[in-house]
Motif scaffolding. Structure first.
Motif, mmCIF file in Angstrom:
data_model
loop_
_atom_site.group_PDB
_atom_site.id
_atom_site.type_symbol
_atom_site.label_atom_id
_atom_site.label_comp_id
_atom_site.label_asym_id
_atom_site.label_seq_id
_atom_site.Cartn_x
_atom_site.Cartn_y
_atom_site.Cartn_z
ATOM 1 N N VAL A 136 0.844 -1.189 0.000
ATOM 2 C CA VAL A 136 0.000 0.000 0.000
ATOM 3 C C VAL A 136 0.884 1.244 0.000
ATOM 4 O O VAL A 136 1.791 1.367 0.824
ATOM 5 C CB VAL A 136 -0.934 0.006 1.235
ATOM 6 C CG1 VAL A 136 -1.787 1.259 1.261
ATOM 7 C CG2 VAL A 136 -1.804 -1.252 1.248
ATOM 8 N N TYR A 137 0.625 2.142 -0.939
ATOM 9 C CA TYR A 137 1.380 3.384 -1.113
ATOM 10 C C TYR A 137 0.444 4.564 -0.904
ATOM 11 O O TYR A 137 -0.575 4.672 -1.580
ATOM 12 C CB TYR A 137 1.931 3.491 -2.533
ATOM 13 C CG TYR A 137 2.982 2.489 -2.930
ATOM 14 C CD1 TYR A 137 4.300 2.889 -3.100
ATOM 15 C CD2 TYR A 137 2.657 1.158 -3.167
ATOM 16 C CE1 TYR A 137 5.275 1.982 -3.500
ATOM 17 C CE2 TYR A 137 3.622 0.244 -3.558
ATOM 18 C CZ TYR A 137 4.931 0.660 -3.725
ATOM 19 O OH TYR A 137 5.886 -0.239 -4.110
ATOM 20 N N ASP A 138 0.794 5.457 0.004
ATOM 21 C CA ASP A 138 0.051 6.695 0.181
ATOM 22 C C ASP A 138 0.920 7.847 -0.306
ATOM 23 O O ASP A 138 2.146 7.834 -0.140
ATOM 24 C CB ASP A 138 -0.318 6.922 1.646
ATOM 25 C CG ASP A 138 -1.439 6.002 2.115
ATOM 26 O OD1 ASP A 138 -2.036 5.293 1.285
ATOM 27 O OD2 ASP A 138 -1.713 6.010 3.332
ATOM 28 N N TYR A 139 0.280 8.840 -0.904
ATOM 29 C CA TYR A 139 0.998 10.001 -1.427
ATOM 30 C C TYR A 139 0.119 11.230 -1.270
ATOM 31 O O TYR A 139 -1.076 11.134 -0.978
ATOM 32 C CB TYR A 139 1.401 9.784 -2.894
ATOM 33 C CG TYR A 139 0.232 9.591 -3.816
ATOM 34 C CD1 TYR A 139 -0.329 10.678 -4.477
ATOM 35 C CD2 TYR A 139 -0.327 8.338 -4.015
ATOM 36 C CE1 TYR A 139 -1.421 10.509 -5.313
ATOM 37 C CE2 TYR A 139 -1.420 8.163 -4.840
ATOM 38 C CZ TYR A 139 -1.956 9.251 -5.489
ATOM 39 O OH TYR A 139 -3.040 9.094 -6.313
ATOM 40 N N CYS A 140 0.711 12.395 -1.476
ATOM 41 C CA CYS A 140 -0.041 13.642 -1.342
ATOM 42 C C CYS A 140 0.472 14.680 -2.321
ATOM 43 O O CYS A 140 1.516 14.518 -2.950
ATOM 44 C CB CYS A 140 0.072 14.188 0.087
ATOM 45 S SG CYS A 140 1.709 14.816 0.513
ATOM 46 N N CYS A 141 -0.278 15.753 -2.416
ATOM 47 C CA CYS A 141 0.163 16.972 -3.082
ATOM 48 C C CYS A 141 0.643 17.883 -1.955
ATOM 49 O O CYS A 141 -0.149 18.256 -1.082
ATOM 50 C CB CYS A 141 -1.003 17.611 -3.845
ATOM 51 S SG CYS A 141 -0.601 19.243 -4.506
ATOM 52 N N ILE A 142 1.914 18.211 -1.929
ATOM 53 C CA ILE A 142 2.481 18.954 -0.802
ATOM 54 C C ILE A 142 1.716 20.251 -0.503
ATOM 55 O O ILE A 142 1.309 20.461 0.634
ATOM 56 C CB ILE A 142 3.988 19.211 -0.998
ATOM 57 C CG1 ILE A 142 4.749 17.885 -0.913
ATOM 58 C CG2 ILE A 142 4.515 20.194 0.047
ATOM 59 C CD1 ILE A 142 6.233 17.992 -1.247
#
Length: 170
Positions: free
Chosen positions: A109-115
């Motif tokens: 599972v990979y979580d990411y964001c827009c800074i």
């Protein structure tokens, strides 16, 4: 040249052992409404096989965005929210129309964001392969409440293949 049966079988087994790859990059849009009040990834949740290239494309005419893996190397005060052996990524700022790609090979599972828009809930989750049996979620320590609330459930991603953000224009 004539191959002996044994040589042929060894070669055939080697080809069959190669990991399956997606036909091409799978795209995640970076979106925003007309006045810039709401921003999101589309889809917000995605299931892909290992070896898939994921492409983020900024389709938001009014904002620059990033696609940044949750990892202390790119987000100093954030917990790691990608598999232990996976490489983190950071697209840097993408202007409207710009793209960024990453190949994801490690299952998990990979979580990411827009800074610049994490505080507004612009986050996403990718499941590569399957959800590990011992995975019980990532720590939410230090994340804005809007980000925590915006992550789709990993089981829903696996069941549906992709999950669209709720409460945003189509």
């Amino acid at each position: 040249m004539i191959l002996a049966r044994r040589e042929f079988l060894v070669g055939a087994v080697a080809v069959l052992a190669l990991p399956a790859r997606a036909a091409g990059p799978v795209e995640i849009g970076m979106r925003g409404d007309a006045n810039g009040a709401h921003v999101w990834f589309d889809p917000v949740g995605l299931l892909v096989p290992p070896g898939t290239t994921v492409r983020w494309k900024n389709s938001d005419a009014g904002n620059a965005h990033t696609a940044t893996a949750y990892d202390p190397t790119g987000l100093d005060d954030r917990p790691r929210r990608i598999p232990a052996t996976a490489s983190p990524w950071d697209s840097d700022y993408l202007l409207p129309g710009e793209e960024f790609e990453v190949m994801l090979t490690v299952p998990g599972v990979y979580d990411y964001c827009c800074i610049p828009h994490e505080h507004a809930g612009m986050v996403g989750r990718i499941v590569v392969g399957t959800v590990p049996a011992d995975w019980h979620g990532w720590p939410d320590t230090g994340l804005p409440a809007a980000a925590v609330a915006a992550f789709p459930d990993a089981a829903a991603i696996v069941a549906q293949g992709s999950v669209r953000a709720t409460g945003v224009p189509a």
